[in-house]
Design a protein around this motif. Structure first.
Motif, PDB file in Angstrom:
ATOM      1  N   ARG A  37      -0.910  -2.822  -9.484  1.00 54.46           N
ATOM      2  CA  ARG A  37       0.250  -2.509  -8.691  1.00 54.46           C
ATOM      3  C   ARG A  37       1.273  -3.892  -9.129  1.00 54.46           C
ATOM      4  N   GLY A  40       2.564  -3.869 -12.695  1.00 52.10           N
ATOM      5  CA  GLY A  40       3.295  -2.848 -13.205  1.00 52.10           C
ATOM      6  C   GLY A  40       2.513  -1.664 -13.902  1.00 52.10           C
ATOM      7  N   ALA A  43       2.745   2.572 -12.519  1.00 50.09           N
ATOM      8  CA  ALA A  43       3.895   2.335 -11.368  1.00 50.09           C
ATOM      9  C   ALA A  43       4.278   3.450 -10.706  1.00 50.09           C
ATOM     10  N   ASN A 101       0.270   9.637 -14.083  1.00 49.18           N
ATOM     11  CA  ASN A 101       1.555   8.649 -13.944  1.00 49.18           C
ATOM     12  C   ASN A 101       2.724   9.019 -14.790  1.00 49.18           C
TER      13      ASN A 101
END
Length: 107
Positions: A37, A40, A43, A101
């Motif tokens: 995290r 990044g 994200a 993601n």
């Protein structure tokens, strides 16, 4: 040897030992999620999903560890095949995380 012990005792042994191992695995998983995290990566994934991804990675590592550690020292080809399968499993997990993601990024 410690990894073999953890791998075998996480589903057997005493309840106290299983809980201690589970707590340590959860702690390690959460640390991995925090590290990614902060960098990044992934994200868009909610924290719970990121923790699930790294939980799968840790569990895959623990399962693979017992198989590799139990091999006799002269089984170099079998160890290489098992390692290759292990890497493929990790790639599948990370590929799935990346796809999730990306899907969250585009929505």
């Amino acid at each position: 040897m410690q990894l073999l012990f953890i791998s075998s005792e996480r589903s057997g042994g005493s309840r106290i030992l299983r809980l201690a191992i589970r707590n340590n695995v959860t702690h390690f998983t959460n640390e991995m999620a925090q590290d990614f995290r902060m960098r990044g990566l992934y994200a868009q994934l909610p924290t719970a999903s990121l923790q699930m991804v790294y939980g799968m990675i840790v569990m895959t590592m623990l399962a693979a560890a017992t198989d590799v550690l139990d091999l006799p020292p002269d089984q170099i080809l079998l160890e290489a095949e098992m390692s290759e399968d292990f890497v493929k499993q990790l790639k599948i997990i990370l590929f799935g995380a990346a796809r999730l993601n990306d899907a969250l990024t585009s929505s």
